[in-house]
Motif scaffolding. Structure first.
Motif, mmCIF file in Angstrom:
data_model
loop_
_atom_site.group_PDB
_atom_site.id
_atom_site.type_symbol
_atom_site.label_atom_id
_atom_site.label_comp_id
_atom_site.label_asym_id
_atom_site.label_seq_id
_atom_site.Cartn_x
_atom_site.Cartn_y
_atom_site.Cartn_z
ATOM 1 N N LEU A 357 0.832 -1.207 0.000
ATOM 2 C CA LEU A 357 0.000 0.000 0.000
ATOM 3 C C LEU A 357 0.867 1.258 0.000
ATOM 4 C CD1 LEU A 357 -2.699 -1.076 2.637
ATOM 5 C CD2 LEU A 357 -2.823 -1.235 0.136
ATOM 6 N N ALA A 358 1.936 1.235 0.799
ATOM 7 C CA ALA A 358 2.820 2.406 0.873
ATOM 8 C C ALA A 358 3.654 2.551 -0.395
ATOM 9 C CB ALA A 358 3.739 2.287 2.092
ATOM 10 N N ALA A 359 4.051 1.420 -0.977
ATOM 11 C CA ALA A 359 4.889 1.487 -2.176
ATOM 12 C C ALA A 359 4.082 1.833 -3.422
ATOM 13 C CB ALA A 359 5.610 0.153 -2.391
ATOM 14 N N GLY A 360 2.772 1.628 -3.380
ATOM 15 C CA GLY A 360 1.946 1.865 -4.561
ATOM 16 C C GLY A 360 2.114 3.240 -5.172
ATOM 17 N N PRO A 361 1.984 4.337 -4.395
ATOM 18 C CA PRO A 361 2.164 5.668 -4.988
ATOM 19 C C PRO A 361 3.563 5.886 -5.546
ATOM 20 C CG PRO A 361 1.033 5.820 -2.876
ATOM 21 C CD PRO A 361 1.508 4.410 -2.999
ATOM 22 N N LEU A 362 4.585 5.315 -4.893
ATOM 23 C CA LEU A 362 5.953 5.459 -5.411
ATOM 24 C C LEU A 362 6.104 4.739 -6.747
ATOM 25 C CD1 LEU A 362 8.120 4.933 -2.177
ATOM 26 C CD2 LEU A 362 7.709 7.079 -3.404
ATOM 27 N N VAL A 363 5.548 3.534 -6.819
ATOM 28 C CA VAL A 363 5.637 2.782 -8.070
ATOM 29 C C VAL A 363 4.876 3.504 -9.187
ATOM 30 C CG1 VAL A 363 4.998 0.616 -9.208
ATOM 31 C CG2 VAL A 363 5.957 0.573 -6.903
ATOM 32 N N ALA A 364 3.698 4.055 -8.856
ATOM 33 C CA ALA A 364 2.899 4.758 -9.864
ATOM 34 C C ALA A 364 3.627 5.994 -10.380
ATOM 35 C CB ALA A 364 1.549 5.151 -9.272
ATOM 36 N N GLY A 365 4.325 6.697 -9.489
ATOM 37 C CA GLY A 365 4.979 7.935 -9.895
ATOM 38 C C GLY A 365 6.381 7.754 -10.445
ATOM 39 N N LEU A 366 7.120 6.755 -9.935
ATOM 40 C CA LEU A 366 8.533 6.619 -10.274
ATOM 41 C C LEU A 366 8.870 5.318 -10.993
ATOM 42 C CD1 LEU A 366 9.991 7.830 -6.842
ATOM 43 C CD2 LEU A 366 9.706 9.195 -8.923
ATOM 44 N N GLY A 367 7.922 4.393 -11.055
ATOM 45 C CA GLY A 367 8.211 3.077 -11.595
ATOM 46 C C GLY A 367 8.832 2.197 -10.518
ATOM 47 N N PRO A 368 8.913 0.867 -10.754
ATOM 48 C CA PRO A 368 9.469 -0.034 -9.740
ATOM 49 C C PRO A 368 10.895 0.315 -9.335
ATOM 50 C CG PRO A 368 8.327 -1.290 -11.443
ATOM 51 C CD PRO A 368 8.390 0.123 -11.919
ATOM 52 N N GLY A 369 11.755 0.604 -10.303
ATOM 53 C CA GLY A 369 13.133 0.953 -9.973
ATOM 54 C C GLY A 369 13.219 2.225 -9.157
ATOM 55 N N GLY A 370 12.453 3.243 -9.561
ATOM 56 C CA GLY A 370 12.462 4.494 -8.804
ATOM 57 C C GLY A 370 11.932 4.315 -7.403
ATOM 58 N N ALA A 371 10.949 3.423 -7.217
ATOM 59 C CA ALA A 371 10.407 3.167 -5.885
ATOM 60 C C ALA A 371 11.466 2.543 -4.981
ATOM 61 C CB ALA A 371 9.181 2.257 -5.988
ATOM 62 N N PHE A 372 12.217 1.571 -5.496
ATOM 63 C CA PHE A 372 13.290 0.965 -4.706
ATOM 64 C C PHE A 372 14.352 2.000 -4.353
ATOM 65 C CE2 PHE A 372 11.709 -3.224 -5.906
ATOM 66 C CZ PHE A 372 12.043 -3.989 -4.800
ATOM 67 N N ALA A 373 14.734 2.817 -5.340
ATOM 68 C CA ALA A 373 15.768 3.829 -5.079
ATOM 69 C C ALA A 373 15.301 4.840 -4.046
ATOM 70 C CB ALA A 373 16.139 4.530 -6.394
ATOM 71 N N ALA A 374 14.047 5.287 -4.140
ATOM 72 C CA ALA A 374 13.527 6.263 -3.183
ATOM 73 C C ALA A 374 13.469 5.675 -1.780
ATOM 74 C CB ALA A 374 12.143 6.734 -3.624
ATOM 75 N N ALA A 375 12.971 4.435 -1.670
ATOM 76 C CA ALA A 375 12.904 3.796 -0.355
ATOM 77 C C ALA A 375 14.292 3.592 0.220
ATOM 78 C CB ALA A 375 12.172 2.457 -0.461
ATOM 79 N N GLY A 376 15.241 3.193 -0.618
ATOM 80 C CA GLY A 376 16.607 2.987 -0.138
ATOM 81 C C GLY A 376 17.270 4.269 0.314
ATOM 82 N N LEU A 377 17.108 5.335 -0.467
ATOM 83 C CA LEU A 377 17.721 6.611 -0.090
ATOM 84 C C LEU A 377 17.112 7.170 1.192
ATOM 85 C CD1 LEU A 377 18.033 8.259 -3.620
ATOM 86 C CD2 LEU A 377 19.912 7.484 -2.161
ATOM 87 N N LEU A 378 15.787 7.062 1.335
ATOM 88 C CA LEU A 378 15.140 7.544 2.555
ATOM 89 C C LEU A 378 15.595 6.752 3.777
ATOM 90 C CD1 LEU A 378 11.483 8.145 1.282
ATOM 91 C CD2 LEU A 378 13.105 9.889 2.083
ATOM 92 N N THR A 379 15.726 5.437 3.627
ATOM 93 C CA THR A 379 16.164 4.604 4.747
ATOM 94 C C THR A 379 17.600 4.922 5.137
ATOM 95 O OG1 THR A 379 14.688 2.839 3.979
ATOM 96 C CG2 THR A 379 16.403 2.227 5.553
#
Length: 397
Positions: A357-379
Motif C-alpha cells: 500500500l505504501a509502495a503503490g504511490p511510489l511505483v505509480a509515480g517513479l516506476g518499480p526501480g524508482g520506488a526501490f531507489a527512493a525507499a533505499g535513499l530515505l532509509t
C-alpha cells in the motif's frame, strides 16, 4: 499452579530444537501459497480477492499478536505455543478442502492468529530461558530459523504448485510434528500470573514500564514496522522490476530466496556483532545496509546488481529483528514480557501488510526501480541523520 520458570535455566536440547522448529514456520507462512495464486485466481474467477488470501494472513497476525501476548502472560508460554501450532495446522491445511473463496479467506485469517500465538510464545520462551550473551545468541538463532523456514518451504511450495494450486497447503501440516515435539520436550514450568495473589499498588507500579521506557518500546515497534515495510518490497515489487528488465519468474524466485539466505546469515552473525556494537549502533548499521541495498536495486541495469542489493539488504534485516527482540526483552517488565514482545510481532506483520500500500504511490509515480531507489535513499538518510543523536544519547545513558 505450576512453579514459575527460572530465567537462564537451559530447558534441554530437544526443547530448544522444538521451539526453533516452531519459529521456522512463522515468517513466510503468508507467502507459501504465492506460487499457486494465478491458478487459484482462475479457479475462483476473482484475482483481487485471491490476492487478499495472501495479505489477510499478515493483517490477522498483526491484529492477533496483542491478544496472544496477553494470553502468553496469563496462561503461560507452552499452552499458547501448542494452541497456535494446532490452529496453524488446521487453518493452514483447510485450503485443501474448502470449496468457496469466503471460507478460504476466513481460514487464512485464522492461520494468522495461529502464527501470532506461535511467534509471541517462541520469543517469550527464548527470553525466559536465557540471559546475557546466550539470550542474544538464541534470539539470533530464532530469526535464523524463521529465515531458514522461508528458504526451505518457499521452493517446496513452488514445486508443489506445479501439481495444482491446492498442493502447497500441505506444507502447513508441518505444524503437527513440531507440536508433538513441543508437547514432549518443552517443560511445563511457566510464568502463570492469573492465579497469583493480587499485587499491591507498589508492585503494580513496578510492573509497568516507565514513561521513558514506554517511549523507547513504541519507537522500537515503529522501527520494526518501517524496516519490514521496506524489506517486503522484495517479494511484492521485485517481480515487476525484474520483468521490466526481461528476467523470467524462475530467476525472480531465486533472487528473492537469496535475500532470505543473507537475512539468515545476518541473524547467525548477530551474537558476534552484539559483542562489538551497542543495540543502537546495530539498528543504525542494519538500516543503512537495508537502504544501500535497496538503492542498488533501484539503480540496477541487470540481475547482478539486483542480487547484490538483495544480499546487502538481507543482512540488514537479519540483524534488525533479533536486536529488537533482545532490546524489548530487556525493557519489558517481568509480568508483561509476552505483551511487550507481541508488539514487535504486530509491527513486523503490519509492515508486511502495509508495504504494497505504501509502495503503490511510489511505483505509480517513479516506476518499480524508482520506488526501490527512493525507499533505499530515505532509509539510508534516516540512519545517517539519526546516528549522531542516538549514539550520543546512548553513550550518555
Amino acid at each position: 499452579m505450576p512453579p514459575p520458570s527460572r530465567v537462564g535455566t537451559d530447558p534441554g536440547r530437544l526443547a530448544r530444537t522444538a521451539v526453533l522448529a516452531a519459529a521456522g514456520l512463522t515468517i513466510m507462512a503468508p507467502a507459501l501459497i504465492a506460487p499457486g495464486l494465478p491458478a487459484m485466481a482462475d479457479h475462483f474467477g476473482d484475482a483481487g480477492l485471491v490476492r487478499l488470501a495472501l495479505t489477510i494472513t499478515s493483517l490477522a497476525i498483526a491484529v492477533g499478536a496483542p491478544v496472544a501476548g496477553a494470553l502468553v502472560d496469563r496462561l503461560g508460554r507452552r499452552p499458547v505455543l501448542l494452541g497456535g501450532l494446532g490452529v496453524y495446522a488446521a487453518a493452514g491445511t483447510a485450503g485443501l478442502v474448502v470449496t468457496d473463496l469466503g471460507t478460504l479467506l476466513a481460514s487464512r485469517a485464522a492461520l494468522g492468529l495461529g502464527v501470532a500465538g506461535i511467534t509471541t510464545a517462541v520469543s517469550a520462551l527464548v527470553t525466559d530461558w536465557f540471559s546475557g550473551s546466550r539470550r542474544a545468541t538464541y534470539l539470533g538463532y530464532q530469526q535464523a530459523a524463521a529465515s531458514l523456514g522461508g528458504v526451505v518451504l518457499l521452493p517446496l511450495a513452488g514445486v508443489l504448485a506445479d501439481n495444482g494450486w491446492r498442493a502447497p497447503f500441505w506444507l502447513y501440516a508441518a505444524a503437527v510434528p513440531v507440536g508433538v515435539m513441543v508437547l514432549a520436550a518443552v517443560p511445563q514450568r511457566e510464568q502463570v500470573r492469573a492465579a497469583a495473589p493480587r499485587p499491591t499498588a507498589r508492585a503494580r507500579t513496578a510492573g509497568r514500564p516507565r514513561r521513558r521506557g514506554t517511549g523507547r518500546i513504541l519507537g522500537l515497534y515503529l522501527l520494526a514496522l518501517a524496516a519490514t515495510a521496506v524489506f517486503y518490497m522484495a517479494p511484492t515489487q521485485l517481480p515487476f522490476l525484474l520483468g521490466g528488465l526481461g528476467i523470467g519468474p524462475g530467476l525472480v524466485g531465486i533472487a528473492i530466496a537469496g535475500s532470505i539466505v543473507t537475512a539468515l546469515a545476518g541473524s547467525l552473525a548477530f551474537p558476534v556483532v552484539r559483542r562489538r556494537l551497542s543495540p543502537t549502533a546495530i539498528s543504525l548499521t542494519a538500516l543503512a545496509l537495508l537502504g544501500v541495498g535497496w538503492t542498488l536495486i533501484g539503480r540496477a541495469a541487470g540481475l547482478g546488481t539486483v542480487v547484490t542489493g538483495l544480499l546487502v539488504g538481507g543482512i540488514g534485516v537479519g540483524l534488525t529483528v533479533p536486536n529488537l527482540n533482545l532490546r524489548l526483552g530487556e525493557l519489558a517488565p517481568d509480568g508483561r514480557r509476552g505483551q511487550v514482545l507481541a508488539g514487535l510481532v504486530t509491527g513486523i506483520f503490519l509492515g508486511q501488510f502495509l508495504s504494497p500500500l505504501a509502495a503503490g504511490p511510489l511505483v505509480a509515480g517513479l516506476g518499480p526501480g524508482g520506488a526501490f531507489a527512493a525507499a533505499g535513499l530515505l532509509t539510508t538518510a534516516g540512519a545517517v541523520v539519526a546516528a549522531p543523536v542516538l549514539l550520543r544519547s546512548h553513550r550518555g545513558h
